[in-house]
Design an enzyme around this catalytic site. Structure first.
Site, PDB file in Angstrom:
ATOM      1  N   GLU A  78       0.808  -1.622  -0.421  1.00  0.00           N
ATOM      2  CA  GLU A  78       0.362  -0.285   0.485  1.00  0.00           C
ATOM      3  C   GLU A  78       0.598   1.294  -0.278  1.00  0.00           C
ATOM      4  OE1 GLU A  78      -3.865  -0.456   2.060  1.00  0.00           O
ATOM      5  OE2 GLU A  78      -2.720  -0.868   3.233  1.00  0.00           O
ATOM      6  N   CYS A  92       3.254   9.196   1.016  1.00  0.00           N
ATOM      7  CA  CYS A  92       4.176   7.636   1.567  1.00  0.00           C
ATOM      8  C   CYS A  92       4.124   7.019   1.282  1.00  0.00           C
ATOM      9  CB  CYS A  92       2.851   7.532   3.379  1.00  0.00           C
ATOM     10  SG  CYS A  92       2.797   6.563   4.099  1.00  0.00           S
ATOM     11  N   CYS A  99       6.501  -6.292   7.032  1.00  0.00           N
ATOM     12  CA  CYS A  99       7.425  -6.243   7.782  1.00  0.00           C
ATOM     13  C   CYS A  99       7.906  -6.643   8.212  1.00  0.00           C
ATOM     14  CB  CYS A  99       6.942  -4.723   8.141  1.00  0.00           C
ATOM     15  SG  CYS A  99       8.180  -3.750   9.420  1.00  0.00           S
ATOM     16  N   CYS A 103       6.296  -4.738  15.819  1.00  0.00           N
ATOM     17  CA  CYS A 103       6.296  -3.218  16.585  1.00  0.00           C
ATOM     18  C   CYS A 103       4.883  -3.711  16.810  1.00  0.00           C
ATOM     19  CB  CYS A 103       5.963  -1.934  16.252  1.00  0.00           C
ATOM     20  SG  CYS A 103       7.749  -1.980  15.932  1.00  0.00           S
ATOM     21  N   CYS A 106       1.411  -1.454  15.583  1.00  0.00           N
ATOM     22  CA  CYS A 106       1.829  -1.328  14.810  1.00  0.00           C
ATOM     23  C   CYS A 106       0.863  -2.634  13.695  1.00  0.00           C
ATOM     24  CB  CYS A 106       3.194  -0.880  13.785  1.00  0.00           C
ATOM     25  SG  CYS A 106       2.845  -0.698  11.898  1.00  0.00           S
ATOM     26  N   CYS A 314      -1.434   6.521  10.188  1.00  0.00           N
ATOM     27  CA  CYS A 314       0.868   6.338  10.071  1.00  0.00           C
ATOM     28  C   CYS A 314      -0.240   4.802  11.136  1.00  0.00           C
ATOM     29  CB  CYS A 314       0.897   6.705  11.038  1.00  0.00           C
ATOM     30  SG  CYS A 314       1.325   8.659  10.602  1.00  0.00           S
TER      31      CYS A 314
HETATM   32  N1  SAH Z   1       9.572   0.586  10.402  1.00  0.00           N
HETATM   33  C1  SAH Z   1       9.932   2.235  10.067  1.00  0.00           C
HETATM   34  C2  SAH Z   1       8.821   3.321   8.974  1.00  0.00           C
HETATM   35  C3  SAH Z   1       7.500   3.406   8.703  1.00  0.00           C
HETATM   36  S1  SAH Z   1       6.807   4.696   9.709  1.00  0.00           S
HETATM   37  C4  SAH Z   1       9.421   3.212  11.011  1.00  0.00           C
HETATM   38  O1  SAH Z   1       8.737   2.265  11.665  1.00  0.00           O
HETATM   39  O2  SAH Z   1      10.142   4.582  11.886  1.00  0.00           O
HETATM   40  C5  SAH Z   1       5.611   4.170  10.131  1.00  0.00           C
HETATM   41  C6  SAH Z   1       5.022   5.580  12.014  1.00  0.00           C
HETATM   42  O3  SAH Z   1       3.666   5.061  12.042  1.00  0.00           O
HETATM   43  C7  SAH Z   1       6.535   5.260  12.467  1.00  0.00           C
HETATM   44  O4  SAH Z   1       6.789   5.872  13.288  1.00  0.00           O
HETATM   45  C8  SAH Z   1       5.512   4.429  13.325  1.00  0.00           C
HETATM   46  O5  SAH Z   1       5.878   4.002  14.783  1.00  0.00           O
HETATM   47  C9  SAH Z   1       3.748   4.696  13.613  1.00  0.00           C
HETATM   48  N2  SAH Z   1       3.183   4.374  13.662  1.00  0.00           N
HETATM   49  C10 SAH Z   1       2.833   2.682  14.159  1.00  0.00           C
HETATM   50  N3  SAH Z   1       1.368   2.311  14.612  1.00  0.00           N
HETATM   51  C11 SAH Z   1       1.102   3.530  14.995  1.00  0.00           C
HETATM   52  C12 SAH Z   1      -0.132   4.042  15.211  1.00  0.00           C
HETATM   53  N4  SAH Z   1      -0.756   2.821  15.368  1.00  0.00           N
HETATM   54  N5  SAH Z   1      -0.532   5.138  15.376  1.00  0.00           N
HETATM   55  C13 SAH Z   1      -0.050   6.351  14.962  1.00  0.00           C
HETATM   56  N6  SAH Z   1       1.077   6.463  14.834  1.00  0.00           N
HETATM   57  C14 SAH Z   1       1.385   4.570  14.039  1.00  0.00           C
END
Ligand code: SAH
Length: 321
Positions: A78, A92, A99, A103, A106, A314
């Site tokens: 996506e 984006c 991935c 985390c 996420c 995000c």
């Molecule tokens: N793997 C990299 C690139 C993805 S960026 C990274 O983690 O930095 C995606 C961003 O969205 C990251 O900062 C991640 O921590 C954040 N994110 C993940 N899940 C989220 C959620 N449920 N709500 C808000 N932000 C989230």
């Protein structure tokens, strides 16, 4: 394309001509009117125009567009186009299908990891949205961990300026993959670095982001400092606000203690709902957290949430269907 053009006995400059059209939003060879008609016909249907097939497109009320693509081997990816009221149009982009990291907050981490994307597959996400209109910013904040696939990511970045996105308006976000941060610092491209931090306390951070056991925060911050010293560009800290988990006053104090205000700027992210058992911090809690950081001299902003009604915000990219 290169080998097909050679096979057809075409001059070398054709490749650049075709790329310029594509980078400026052409959707087919037929539109490339300064190519001989015969060549346009010869290429159509022979050289695929994109490595990705769009499978589905969702439009949010705020103008955000999310597209689900399929690669030629059936992987799902996506990517999102965010349109802002000030006219900014930000891409984006995803670096991987799924991935490998896990985390806990996420959605992408809960999807099965597919594979690294190629430079072409990354660039084709951007070209897809370029066909809808002008674009001027790009963030590697879609699916995947870009630092695990940095060669392909940088390969795509090299060409983004032709689409209208300069390196200075491009940011790569990472969980803190130290070798990748070091390599980005060595790159001649002035690309911005963003770090997903989410907790200043090591035990809490490991719980939220297991990758913290592999690359502990102290090492990650040392790499970010070296990046700053080399590039002289501030590193953005992303911090997702989880109610009762990382949003207490004391946690803002602790965060301010580990971040040098000359190097970092904090972006607080309102939590976007996923299947995970978290609740987002209230607007009031987010503002109090931000105020505490600012009181301690750290620049802090709250991220504007885009595309939440189509699961494009995000942490919500998961190719669920
Ligand atoms: N793997 C990299 C690139 C993805 S960026 C990274 O983690 O930095 C995606 C961003 O969205 C990251 O900062 C991640 O921590 C954040 N994110 C993940 N899940 C989220 C959620 N449920 N709500 C808000 N932000 C989230």
């Amino acid at each position: 394309m290169q080998s097909k053009l050679a096979e057809l006995g075409e001059p070398r400059y054709r490749l650049g001509q075709i790329w310029r059209w594509a980078a400026q939003g052409a959707g087919s060879f037929a539109e490339m009117t300064d190519l001989p008609r015969g060549l346009r016909d010869a290429l159509s249907g022979v050289v695929p125009f994109s490595t990705l097939s769009p499978r589905r497109e969702a439009h949010a009320r705020d103008g955000t567009v999310k597209t689900l693509f399929e690669t030629s081997d059936g992987r799902l990816v996506e990517a999102v186009l965010m349109r802002y009221r000030d006219g900014r149009r930000s891409l984006c982009l995803s670096s991987q299908s799924g991935c490998p990291l896990t985390c806990t907050f996420c959605a992408t981490g809960r999807m099965r990891f597919g594979r690294n994307l190629t430079s072409s597959e990354i660039l084709d996400q951007a070209l897809h949205f370029r066909r809808l209109g002008r674009v001027d910013h790009a963030v590697f904040m879609g699916m995947g961990e870009p630092m695990i696939n940095l060669d392909a990511v940088l390969g795509a970045c090299e060409r983004l300026p032709d689409l209208g996105v300069t390196h200075r308006r491009t940011a790569i976000s990472t969980v803190g993959w130290v070798p990748g941060i070091n390599r980005l610092a060595e790159s001649p491209m002035p690309i911005r670095l963003a770090l997903s931090l989410h907790a200043a306390d090591p035990a809490l951070r490991s719980q939220l982001m297991p990758v913290n056991d592999r690359y502990p925060l102290a090492e990650v911050l040392a790499a970010c400092r070296a990046f700053y010293e080399r590039k002289r560009r501030k590193v953005f800290i992303e911090y997702v606000m989880l109610a009762g988990v990382n949003d207490a006053h004391g946690q803002a104090v602790q965060l301010a203690e580990i971040l040098d205000p000359r190097i970092y700027k904090v972006n607080l992210i309102p939590y976007n709902p996923t299947d995970a058992p978290y609740a987002g911090s209230s607007a009031k809690a987010i503002d109090a957290f931000r105020a505490e950081l600012e009181r301690r001299g750290l620049e802090a902003t709250v991220r504007l949430t885009r595309g939440r009604d189509i699961d494009a915000a995000c942490g919500q990219l998961a190719a669920s269907s």
